[in-house]
Design an enzyme around this catalytic site. Sequence first.
Site, short mmCIF file in Angstrom:
data_model
loop_
_atom_site.label_atom_id
_atom_site.label_comp_id
_atom_site.label_asym_id
_atom_site.label_seq_id
_atom_site.Cartn_x
_atom_site.Cartn_y
_atom_site.Cartn_z
N ASP A 44 0.83 -1.21 0.00
CA ASP A 44 0.00 0.00 0.00
C ASP A 44 0.87 1.27 0.00
O ASP A 44 1.83 1.36 0.77
CB ASP A 44 -0.87 -0.04 1.27
N GLU A 99 2.17 -0.49 -4.80
CA GLU A 99 1.25 0.57 -5.22
C GLU A 99 2.07 1.86 -5.22
O GLU A 99 2.25 2.49 -4.18
CB GLU A 99 0.06 0.69 -4.26
C1 NOJ Z 1 -4.44 2.89 -1.00
C2 NOJ Z 1 -5.53 1.88 -0.87
O1 NOJ Z 1 -5.68 1.24 -2.12
C3 NOJ Z 1 -6.75 2.60 -0.40
O2 NOJ Z 1 -7.89 1.77 -0.43
C4 NOJ Z 1 -6.49 3.12 0.99
O3 NOJ Z 1 -7.60 3.89 1.41
C5 NOJ Z 1 -5.25 3.99 1.02
N1 NOJ Z 1 -4.15 3.41 0.31
C6 NOJ Z 1 -4.79 4.19 2.44
O4 NOJ Z 1 -4.33 2.99 2.97
#
Ligand code: NOJ
Length: 525
Positions: free
Chosen positions: A201, A265
């Site tokens: 993440d 990500e």
């Molecule tokens: C990215 C995640 O994909 C999303 O769902 C989340 O709210 C944020 N990061 C914070 O963790």
Amino acid sequence: MWWRDAVLYQIYPRSFADSNGDGIGDLPGITARLDHLQWLGVDALWLSPIHPSPNADWGYDVADYQGVHPDLGTLADFDVLVAEATARNLRVVLDLVPNHTSDQHAWFQDAIKSTDSPYRDYYVWADPKIDDAGVAGPPNNWVSSFGGPAWTLDDASGQYYLHNFLPEQPDLNWWTDGVRDAFDDILRFWFDRGVSGFRIDVCHMVVKDKELRDNPPVPDDAHWYERLRGQSQVYNADRPEVHDVIRRWRGVADGYDPARMLLGEVYLLDINRMVRFYGERDDELSLAFNFNFLHNPLDAASLREGVEIVEGSIPPHGWPAWTGSNHDVSRFPTRWAEGDAAKTKCALLMLLTLRGTPVLYYGDEIGMEDTEFRKEQLRDPVGQRFFPVYAGRDPCRTPMVWSDAAGAGFTGAGVEPWLPFGSLARNVDAQRDDPDSILTFCRDALAVRKELGDLRGAPYEPLETGDGVWAWRRGQAAVVLNLSDNDAVVDGVVGTIRLATVRGREGESLQGAIRMGPFEGALVS
Ligand code: NOJ
Ligand code: CA
């Protein structure tokens, strides 16, 4: 590097399958549906966070990194899931949330008790900044990705803590060795349990500027997504030191056989910045998501440009990852296709035949669409905040549609699901045996991808086409997509149609050109 040949499938655990009739999807539910994933032909499942969480951000606020949320099951259920997946040649990938914890995590609960807490410096604390008029305010100008200041005042200590997302998601301080060590242990805990990798993440964000300098204003020519915040994330994201952290995780992952995958990500739309996360040598991420598809229309020129920027800038040791939907954006059968099956098949053909690892989102295989929400049904804090301009992320998180029976095959008849069902018209049962369905097309595309090594390994080479058409070669195979409302002819395509969105054309042999109707796609070899 098993992930280079693989197709990943993202599951939002609360919405896949409910085994015990409480309206919430769970781990035994996923286990019970593994046969579907094996039949479909994917290779690995990535589960959005499964850990204990007060669900301020639906699992992305982790309260215990080594546990399982009671709504979803137990650690023993997880072990069964891994064993049953392994028996079907499916790998299991978890979501790692290293940027922040829940405010209910034991570390934060201890850290907020006193400035002397051994966990105090696990988080980012700073004194108020006094402005020229003598007024105290947040330590700097950073704004949260979810809107509003990125700082919340802790009255007891008089200090602010940093949160790049909700106030319930305090950012960890990655300058602290204890944090680094703790995450090594978390990685090993799950790798030792048979987890094949992690989706990480906001991994470009974990390290912040040590001096907490103000972010500069956003340039006028920046992407709208960057302009949303009114500032460039120069000091709270993509810091040079983040690469040390990623190299460290990679070291842990490489200590296993087979090596474990790290899929980042890296939400940077500037691809030149994104590709640095593969490392200067092959010592950082195994894969990094490309998010340009999420921000581009189903338009041949802009999709092609997005792909070619990546192809032109990814280092030789890197490998792309493509995705059309996830739990944060409108599903592509809605966003790109407005429900149209032909367009949806074109999009699937594209995602599954580019060079790189495709990541499908649960429901993509049946062309599942966004669900409409009324404000009082929303459970995503982002949607609640921005409704009606933006309904947030609930529309793409509704339960998987297995059948059109009461409960949709997701839960028992009459059970209220945690998020409302969308349309049941597109469902697995109805599409499974329909030769013309999106599901059959998706499954056949996955099978062709397994069969033709070139679709996995060969380089991407664009073919010349007219406007509105995008075509490329992958070794002996060629993919042609007519993403326009007009008929089109593409020259230089020889062979037999192996897979076509107009299924009746499969087997047609081509003598050097292919004629395509509007929104038609074909794979030739
Ligand atoms: C990215 C995640 O994909 C999303 O769902 C989340 O709210 C944020 N990061 C914070 O963790
Ligand atoms: Ca359940």
